[in-house]
Motif scaffolding. Structure first.
Motif, PDB file in Angstrom:
ATOM      1  N   GLU A 101       2.530  15.025 -12.949  1.00  0.00           N
ATOM      2  CA  GLU A 101       0.578  16.243 -13.674  1.00  0.00           C
ATOM      3  C   GLU A 101       0.551  17.050 -13.553  1.00  0.00           C
ATOM      4  O   GLU A 101       0.832  17.494 -14.554  1.00  0.00           O
ATOM      5  CB  GLU A 101      -0.089  14.930 -13.595  1.00  0.00           C
ATOM      6  CG  GLU A 101      -1.719  14.865 -14.496  1.00  0.00           C
ATOM      7  CD  GLU A 101      -2.573  14.290 -14.196  1.00  0.00           C
ATOM      8  OE1 GLU A 101      -3.591  14.957 -14.689  1.00  0.00           O
ATOM      9  OE2 GLU A 101      -2.760  13.468 -13.376  1.00  0.00           O
ATOM     10  N   TYR A 147       0.747  -1.180  -0.395  1.00  0.00           N
ATOM     11  CA  TYR A 147      -0.087   0.033  -0.189  1.00  0.00           C
ATOM     12  C   TYR A 147       0.526   1.027   0.455  1.00  0.00           C
ATOM     13  O   TYR A 147       0.950   2.506  -1.080  1.00  0.00           O
ATOM     14  CB  TYR A 147      -1.096   0.321   1.268  1.00  0.00           C
ATOM     15  CG  TYR A 147      -1.610   1.486   1.423  1.00  0.00           C
ATOM     16  CD1 TYR A 147      -2.866   1.310   0.328  1.00  0.00           C
ATOM     17  CD2 TYR A 147      -1.424   2.090   2.284  1.00  0.00           C
ATOM     18  CE1 TYR A 147      -3.519   2.680   0.765  1.00  0.00           C
ATOM     19  CE2 TYR A 147      -2.145   3.722   1.910  1.00  0.00           C
ATOM     20  CZ  TYR A 147      -3.002   3.814   1.188  1.00  0.00           C
ATOM     21  OH  TYR A 147      -4.026   4.377   1.927  1.00  0.00           O
ATOM     22  N   ARG A 183       3.864   1.504  -0.905  1.00  0.00           N
ATOM     23  CA  ARG A 183       4.685   1.563  -2.506  1.00  0.00           C
ATOM     24  C   ARG A 183       3.843   2.086  -3.543  1.00  0.00           C
ATOM     25  O   ARG A 183       3.990   3.112  -4.269  1.00  0.00           O
ATOM     26  CB  ARG A 183       4.841   0.619  -2.970  1.00  0.00           C
ATOM     27  CG  ARG A 183       6.320   0.057  -2.479  1.00  0.00           C
ATOM     28  CD  ARG A 183       7.270  -1.570  -2.557  1.00  0.00           C
ATOM     29  NE  ARG A 183       7.957  -1.162  -1.824  1.00  0.00           N
ATOM     30  CZ  ARG A 183       8.473  -3.008  -1.517  1.00  0.00           C
ATOM     31  NH1 ARG A 183       8.266  -3.721  -2.133  1.00  0.00           N
ATOM     32  NH2 ARG A 183       9.895  -3.073  -0.558  1.00  0.00           N
ATOM     33  N   LYS A 184       2.104   1.779  -3.298  1.00  0.00           N
ATOM     34  CA  LYS A 184       1.145   2.512  -4.568  1.00  0.00           C
ATOM     35  C   LYS A 184       0.843   3.802  -4.325  1.00  0.00           C
ATOM     36  O   LYS A 184       1.444   4.511  -5.570  1.00  0.00           O
ATOM     37  CB  LYS A 184       0.030   1.002  -3.885  1.00  0.00           C
ATOM     38  CG  LYS A 184      -1.336   1.307  -4.922  1.00  0.00           C
ATOM     39  CD  LYS A 184      -2.787   1.176  -4.493  1.00  0.00           C
ATOM     40  CE  LYS A 184      -3.645   2.401  -5.200  1.00  0.00           C
ATOM     41  NZ  LYS A 184      -5.071   2.226  -4.286  1.00  0.00           N
ATOM     42  N   VAL A 185       1.019   3.891  -3.270  1.00  0.00           N
ATOM     43  CA  VAL A 185       0.759   5.266  -2.313  1.00  0.00           C
ATOM     44  C   VAL A 185       1.921   6.389  -2.697  1.00  0.00           C
ATOM     45  O   VAL A 185       1.181   7.808  -3.843  1.00  0.00           O
ATOM     46  CB  VAL A 185      -0.265   5.249  -0.855  1.00  0.00           C
ATOM     47  CG1 VAL A 185       0.053   7.247  -0.867  1.00  0.00           C
ATOM     48  CG2 VAL A 185      -1.044   5.068  -0.653  1.00  0.00           C
ATOM     49  N   LYS A 186       2.530   5.891  -3.465  1.00  0.00           N
ATOM     50  CA  LYS A 186       4.191   6.376  -3.261  1.00  0.00           C
ATOM     51  C   LYS A 186       4.468   7.765  -5.063  1.00  0.00           C
ATOM     52  O   LYS A 186       4.291   8.183  -5.033  1.00  0.00           O
ATOM     53  CB  LYS A 186       5.586   5.426  -3.077  1.00  0.00           C
ATOM     54  CG  LYS A 186       6.871   6.951  -3.863  1.00  0.00           C
ATOM     55  CD  LYS A 186       7.848   5.511  -2.987  1.00  0.00           C
ATOM     56  CE  LYS A 186       8.291   4.667  -3.504  1.00  0.00           C
ATOM     57  NZ  LYS A 186       9.241   4.037  -3.226  1.00  0.00           N
ATOM     58  N   HIS A 187       3.958   5.732  -5.531  1.00  0.00           N
ATOM     59  CA  HIS A 187       3.891   6.105  -6.981  1.00  0.00           C
ATOM     60  C   HIS A 187       2.525   7.099  -7.671  1.00  0.00           C
ATOM     61  O   HIS A 187       2.339   7.519  -8.396  1.00  0.00           O
ATOM     62  CB  HIS A 187       3.384   4.882  -7.725  1.00  0.00           C
ATOM     63  CG  HIS A 187       4.695   4.047  -7.328  1.00  0.00           C
ATOM     64  ND1 HIS A 187       6.251   4.646  -7.903  1.00  0.00           N
ATOM     65  CD2 HIS A 187       5.616   2.968  -6.565  1.00  0.00           C
ATOM     66  CE1 HIS A 187       7.124   3.262  -7.432  1.00  0.00           C
ATOM     67  NE2 HIS A 187       6.886   2.627  -7.045  1.00  0.00           N
ATOM     68  N   GLU A 188       1.450   6.926  -6.465  1.00  0.00           N
ATOM     69  CA  GLU A 188       0.374   8.010  -6.612  1.00  0.00           C
ATOM     70  C   GLU A 188       0.782   9.134  -6.887  1.00  0.00           C
ATOM     71  O   GLU A 188       0.238  10.265  -7.153  1.00  0.00           O
ATOM     72  CB  GLU A 188      -1.312   7.599  -6.287  1.00  0.00           C
ATOM     73  CG  GLU A 188      -1.646   6.131  -6.759  1.00  0.00           C
ATOM     74  CD  GLU A 188      -2.594   5.592  -5.717  1.00  0.00           C
ATOM     75  OE1 GLU A 188      -3.358   6.033  -4.882  1.00  0.00           O
ATOM     76  OE2 GLU A 188      -3.400   4.887  -5.564  1.00  0.00           O
ATOM     77  N   GLN A 189       0.989   9.492  -5.803  1.00  0.00           N
ATOM     78  CA  GLN A 189       1.747  10.684  -5.817  1.00  0.00           C
ATOM     79  C   GLN A 189       2.732  11.419  -6.762  1.00  0.00           C
ATOM     80  O   GLN A 189       2.475  12.407  -7.219  1.00  0.00           O
ATOM     81  CB  GLN A 189       2.362  11.053  -4.210  1.00  0.00           C
ATOM     82  CG  GLN A 189       2.450  12.220  -3.582  1.00  0.00           C
ATOM     83  CD  GLN A 189       3.338  12.269  -1.996  1.00  0.00           C
ATOM     84  OE1 GLN A 189       4.073  11.654  -2.276  1.00  0.00           O
ATOM     85  NE2 GLN A 189       2.877  13.606  -1.300  1.00  0.00           N
ATOM     86  N   LYS A 190       3.584  10.313  -6.578  1.00  0.00           N
ATOM     87  CA  LYS A 190       4.539  10.237  -7.638  1.00  0.00           C
ATOM     88  C   LYS A 190       4.279  10.755  -9.163  1.00  0.00           C
ATOM     89  O   LYS A 190       4.283  12.402  -9.569  1.00  0.00           O
ATOM     90  CB  LYS A 190       5.724  10.203  -8.220  1.00  0.00           C
ATOM     91  CG  LYS A 190       6.547  10.223  -9.217  1.00  0.00           C
ATOM     92  CD  LYS A 190       7.380   8.917  -9.361  1.00  0.00           C
ATOM     93  CE  LYS A 190       8.636   8.823 -10.244  1.00  0.00           C
ATOM     94  NZ  LYS A 190       9.132   7.668 -11.192  1.00  0.00           N
ATOM     95  N   ASP A 191       2.574  10.141  -9.184  1.00  0.00           N
ATOM     96  CA  ASP A 191       2.517  10.147 -11.385  1.00  0.00           C
ATOM     97  C   ASP A 191       1.214  11.697 -11.015  1.00  0.00           C
ATOM     98  O   ASP A 191       1.756  12.378 -11.984  1.00  0.00           O
ATOM     99  CB  ASP A 191       1.723   9.507 -11.173  1.00  0.00           C
ATOM    100  CG  ASP A 191       2.606   7.905 -11.190  1.00  0.00           C
ATOM    101  OD1 ASP A 191       3.196   8.350 -11.692  1.00  0.00           O
ATOM    102  OD2 ASP A 191       2.205   7.194 -11.800  1.00  0.00           O
ATOM    103  N   PHE A 192       0.724  11.976  -9.363  1.00  0.00           N
ATOM    104  CA  PHE A 192      -0.425  13.214  -9.656  1.00  0.00           C
ATOM    105  C   PHE A 192       1.003  14.474  -9.836  1.00  0.00           C
ATOM    106  O   PHE A 192       0.295  15.670 -10.203  1.00  0.00           O
ATOM    107  CB  PHE A 192      -0.838  13.545  -8.132  1.00  0.00           C
ATOM    108  CG  PHE A 192      -1.531  14.319  -7.998  1.00  0.00           C
ATOM    109  CD1 PHE A 192      -3.177  14.804  -8.375  1.00  0.00           C
ATOM    110  CD2 PHE A 192      -0.612  15.041  -7.338  1.00  0.00           C
ATOM    111  CE1 PHE A 192      -3.507  16.301  -8.667  1.00  0.00           C
ATOM    112  CE2 PHE A 192      -1.739  16.561  -6.836  1.00  0.00           C
ATOM    113  CZ  PHE A 192      -2.668  16.647  -7.567  1.00  0.00           C
TER     114      PHE A 192
END
Length: 110
Positions: free
Chosen positions: A103, A89, A91-100
């Protein structure tokens, strides 16, 4: 009753209200410029705070990941599924924040 005014007197009578109005507008403009400067400084401080919060979150997440991985390597630790799920979880949140943030950066450019 006739009032006689010379050209200089007429210009003086017309110039006084104009000078007072000009002074008032100049003072108002100065006050507005000071407020805008203060607002710009506050906005810069807010932006700096946001950057620091994001960096703090990333640092805490990196520490949590490193701790979870280190605990998983200990043979006697007996990690349950919660540790693995929490790590995934994070790692998932870290990548979502990086993608956001990526963007948002692209949107800010264009």
């Amino acid at each position: 009753m006739v009032i006689e005014l010379s050209l200089g007197g007429l210009l003086t009578l017309l110039g006084i209200p104009t000078a007072i109005t000009s002074l008032g507008l100049w003072m108002l403009q100065r006050k507005m410029a000071k407020r805008e400067e203060i607002r710009d400084k506050r906005e810069a401080a807010r932006e700096k705070n946001e950057v620091l919060l994001i960096q703090n979150t990333r640092a805490a997440l990196a520490l949590a990941e490193a701790t979870a991985i280190a605990v998983q390597r200990i043979p006697d630790a007996h990690c349950n599924g919660d540790m693995h799920a929490a790590l995934e979880y994070a790692r998932k949140v870290k990548h979502e924040q990086k993608d956001f943030l990526t963007e948002q950066g692209v949107k800010a450019i264009y």
